[in-house]
Design an enzyme around this catalytic site. Structure first.
Site, PDB file in Angstrom:
ATOM      1  N   HIS A 305      -3.919   0.727  -1.656  1.00 48.70           N
ATOM      2  CA  HIS A 305      -3.956  -0.306  -0.617  1.00 48.70           C
ATOM      3  C   HIS A 305      -4.264  -1.641  -1.264  1.00 48.70           C
ATOM      4  CE1 HIS A 305      -4.971  -2.409   3.105  1.00 48.70           C
ATOM      5  NE2 HIS A 305      -4.267  -1.458   3.692  1.00 48.70           N
ATOM      6  N   ASP A 362      -2.082   6.285   6.209  1.00 50.92           N
ATOM      7  CA  ASP A 362      -0.806   6.989   6.366  1.00 50.92           C
ATOM      8  C   ASP A 362      -0.775   8.354   5.693  1.00 50.92           C
ATOM      9  OD1 ASP A 362       0.465   4.959   7.836  1.00 50.92           O
ATOM     10  OD2 ASP A 362       0.742   3.796   6.011  1.00 50.92           O
TER      11      ASP A 362
HETATM   12  N1  CMC Z   1       1.099   5.593  -6.577  1.00 50.51           N
HETATM   13  C1  CMC Z   1       1.070   5.301  -7.899  1.00 50.51           C
HETATM   14  N2  CMC Z   1       0.664   4.136  -8.416  1.00 50.51           N
HETATM   15  C2  CMC Z   1       0.287   3.183  -7.546  1.00 50.51           C
HETATM   16  C3  CMC Z   1       0.293   3.399  -6.159  1.00 50.51           C
HETATM   17  C4  CMC Z   1       0.702   4.655  -5.683  1.00 50.51           C
HETATM   18  N3  CMC Z   1       0.734   4.908  -4.374  1.00 50.51           N
HETATM   19  N4  CMC Z   1      -0.126   2.279  -5.528  1.00 50.51           N
HETATM   20  C5  CMC Z   1      -0.382   1.393  -6.493  1.00 50.51           C
HETATM   21  N5  CMC Z   1      -0.135   1.928  -7.721  1.00 50.51           N
HETATM   22  C6  CMC Z   1      -0.333   1.272  -9.005  1.00 50.51           C
HETATM   23  C7  CMC Z   1       0.779   0.288  -9.305  1.00 50.51           C
HETATM   24  O1  CMC Z   1       1.823   0.884 -10.042  1.00 50.51           O
HETATM   25  C8  CMC Z   1       0.065  -0.777 -10.088  1.00 50.51           C
HETATM   26  O2  CMC Z   1      -0.081  -0.326 -11.419  1.00 50.51           O
HETATM   27  P1  CMC Z   1      -0.077  -1.425 -12.629  1.00 50.51           P
HETATM   28  O3  CMC Z   1      -1.240  -2.311 -12.372  1.00 50.51           O
HETATM   29  O4  CMC Z   1      -0.204  -0.574 -13.845  1.00 50.51           O
HETATM   30  O5  CMC Z   1       1.245  -2.124 -12.517  1.00 50.51           O
HETATM   31  C9  CMC Z   1      -1.352  -0.802  -9.473  1.00 50.51           C
HETATM   32  O6  CMC Z   1      -1.540   0.511  -8.905  1.00 50.51           O
HETATM   33  C10 CMC Z   1      -1.523  -1.843  -8.368  1.00 50.51           C
HETATM   34  O7  CMC Z   1      -0.450  -1.681  -7.448  1.00 50.51           O
HETATM   35  P2  CMC Z   1       0.282  -2.878  -6.739  1.00 50.51           P
HETATM   36  O8  CMC Z   1       1.607  -2.429  -6.273  1.00 50.51           O
HETATM   37  O9  CMC Z   1       0.232  -4.100  -7.625  1.00 50.51           O
HETATM   38  O10 CMC Z   1      -0.718  -3.120  -5.540  1.00 50.51           O
HETATM   39  P3  CMC Z   1      -0.388  -3.828  -4.172  1.00 50.51           P
HETATM   40  O11 CMC Z   1      -1.694  -4.250  -3.620  1.00 50.51           O
HETATM   41  O12 CMC Z   1       0.651  -4.884  -4.360  1.00 50.51           O
HETATM   42  O13 CMC Z   1       0.279  -2.667  -3.287  1.00 50.51           O
HETATM   43  C11 CMC Z   1       0.542  -0.854  -1.797  1.00 50.51           C
HETATM   44  C12 CMC Z   1      -0.398  -1.964  -2.306  1.00 50.51           C
HETATM   45  C13 CMC Z   1      -0.062  -0.240  -0.546  1.00 50.51           C
HETATM   46  C14 CMC Z   1       1.891  -1.481  -1.418  1.00 50.51           C
HETATM   47  C15 CMC Z   1       0.716   0.212  -2.896  1.00 50.51           C
HETATM   48  O14 CMC Z   1      -0.516   0.814  -3.191  1.00 50.51           O
HETATM   49  C16 CMC Z   1       1.743   1.281  -2.523  1.00 50.51           C
HETATM   50  O15 CMC Z   1       2.941   1.068  -2.717  1.00 50.51           O
HETATM   51  N6  CMC Z   1       1.288   2.437  -1.932  1.00 50.51           N
HETATM   52  C17 CMC Z   1       2.202   3.438  -1.443  1.00 50.51           C
HETATM   53  C18 CMC Z   1       2.729   3.021  -0.069  1.00 50.51           C
HETATM   54  C19 CMC Z   1       1.681   3.161   1.021  1.00 50.51           C
HETATM   55  O16 CMC Z   1       0.999   4.169   1.125  1.00 50.51           O
HETATM   56  N7  CMC Z   1       1.603   2.133   1.870  1.00 50.51           N
HETATM   57  C20 CMC Z   1       0.719   2.137   3.051  1.00 50.51           C
HETATM   58  C21 CMC Z   1      -0.380   1.128   2.941  1.00 50.51           C
HETATM   59  S1  CMC Z   1      -1.659   1.352   4.196  1.00 50.51           S
HETATM   60  C22 CMC Z   1      -0.922   1.165   5.742  1.00 50.51           C
HETATM   61  C23 CMC Z   1      -0.136  -0.076   5.949  1.00 50.51           C
HETATM   62  O17 CMC Z   1      -0.372  -1.128   5.349  1.00 50.51           O
HETATM   63  O18 CMC Z   1       0.748  -0.059   6.786  1.00 50.51           O
END
Ligand code: CMC
Length: 428
Positions: A305, A362
């Protein structure tokens, strides 16, 4: 408490004001920065930007805290109802008994759709994704309820808000009915908000539908858990759309479009699909390895998140609700065992520990929704239904703010600098 921070930019020493909220990080007021220095700040993805001030929802992502108007989400999920939470978000306070009765009655009086709206559904393919239908039909509300579209009138804004909260279950249930070829069910206002939705979704005209109180309570709680989440992507979309003075129903349709993405609300559908694809616990290590592999776009859906660097408090309640629903319905689902094991293994893996990736709302919601009988394609539509109150509360707060301006970010331009037009036959 610091009241200013010093910045030296473009050879100027600036004292930038620091603003303090009631709780949470202070913010540096940079509104005059461009005028004073000719420079912008740069923050793609808004990782360090407060886009507005708001008194609705507070999140402490490090501690895993979520408060609506000060009340912890765990207490609201455990002790209140979705209608109470709607009143709280929209009006600022938990309702008294009389206020709750009045609010519930008002919402129940807006549950029907204009009959002409039903014809919109027939324009969609039967296999259309419910979110595609939601975007279209909610946007179309703007053509029907023009008597609540004057956003300068607080009363019309509230009527539009009530209409949206009330009509969303009807719209979502109709999207489902359309996909399976069953007749639309009209709302029955003697039922609760949630009971009514369950009947419109799973009932058929040929039989009397009896609402199961266990499912009704679980569903109501799921709605509470999704009701608002401060300035997330879809809420920011609603605010940005609304900042131009756009029609309220159209703004909510914009929010629905944003919510659909798998990084946001679409993750509930993606998470259950992922858990089903994993299928058995022995295959979990393979998927964890894929999630860690930088060359593989796969991510653990329902994990991680932007704000929570701790367990998402909504996931805690959701996991507990799965147990309660399964026990009450005397059912089980191997997918829940896969989810529990996946969580356990991921939370003991250095990759997830270092990056502070925990289950989010989720991760477990799909397990319950599936047990209740919803197809995965409906999951995000249910999220949209519940988030509508958050969207309208945030939209109302923004429009009522006398300092409200159109949202207009700037950019760091990286394209060509000015050059002269080249005639077509002179281009190589
Ligand atoms: N699985 C594997 N690695 C992950 C994941 C994951 N679910 N989420 C983040 N990472 C890694 C990512 O690869 C990155 O690694 P590095 O720093 O080495 O590049 C690091 O963690 C930070 O991730 P980010 O994408 O820069 O973080 P963000 O804050 O931009 O993204 C997120 C947040 C929710 C989009 C992301 O965690 C994700 O894609 N999660 C899976 C989708 C999900 O479950 N979304 C629902 C969110 S909660 C409900 C809602 O908002 O509606």
């Amino acid at each position: 408490m610091t009241d200013t921070v010093k910045l030296n930019a473009a050879d100027k020493d600036l004292d930038l004001k620091v603003l303090h909220g009631s709780v949470g990080p202070d913010v540096i007021d940079i509104r005059k920065l461009y005028a004073q220095t000719g420079m912008f700040t740069y923050d793609p993805g808004f990782t360090s930007t407060a886009s507005c001030d708001s008194a609705i929802t507070y999140i402490d992502g490090d501690e895993g805290v979520l408060l609506h108007r000060g009340y912890p989400i765990g207490q609201l999920a455990e002790q209140s109802s979705f209608m109470e939470v709607c009143h709280l978000l929209l009006n600022g306070e938990l309702p008294t008994k009389d206020e709750l009765d009045k609010f519930t009655y008002t919402i129940s009086r807006h549950t029907m759709l204009h009959e002409q709206l039903a014809t919109f559904y027939r324009g969609f393919r039967r296999d259309a994704h419910p979110m595609a239908i939601m975007c279209g039909v909610v946007g179309a509300l703007s053509a029907f309820y023009q008597d609540s579209a004057d956003i300068t009138d607080p009363q019309q804004r509230m009527i539009a808000s009530h209409r949206l909260i009330a009509k969303m279950p009807t719209i979502a249930a109709m999207a489902y009915k359309y996909s399976i070829g069953q007749p639309f069910m009209h709302p029955k206002n003697e039922l609760s908000y949630t009971g009514n939705f369950l009947r419109m979704t799973f009932g058929v005209p040929a039989e009397e539908y009896v609402v199961d109180p266990v499912i009704e309570k679980a569903m109501d709680r799921i709605f509470i858990l999704h009701a608002d989440h401060e300035q997330n992507a879809s809420t920011s979309t609603v605010r940005l759309a609304g900042s131009s003075g756009a029609n309220p129903f159209a703004c909510i349709a914009a929010g629905i479009a944003c919510l659909w993405g798998p990084a946001h609300g679409g993750a509930n559908e993606a998470a259950l699909n992922m858990l089903r694809e994993i299928g058995t616990v022995d295959r979990i290590p393979e998927y964890i390895a894929r999630a860690k592999d930088k060359n593989d776009p796969f991510r653990l859906m329902g994990f991680g998140h932007r704000v929570y660097k701790n367990y998402d408090p909504r996931a805690t309640v959701m996991q507990q609700t799965v147990r309660e629903v399964f026990a009450a319905m005397k059912v089980s689902d191997p997918v829940f065992d896969v989810a529990l094991k996946l969580e356990e293994m991921a939370l003991s893996d250095p990759y997830f520990i270092e990056k502070k990736l925990f289950p989010n709302v989720d991760f477990y919601s799909g397990v319950i929704l599936s047990a209740i009988g919803f197809p995965t394609t409906m999951f995000t539509a249910l999220f949209a239904l519940a988030r509508t109150v958050g969207w309208v509360a945030q939209w109302n707060e923004m429009i009522a703010d006398p300092e409200q301006k159109i949202g207009r970010p700037r950019q760091l331009y990286t394209g060509p600098t000015q050059r002269d037009y080249v005639a077509l036959d002179a281009r190589s």
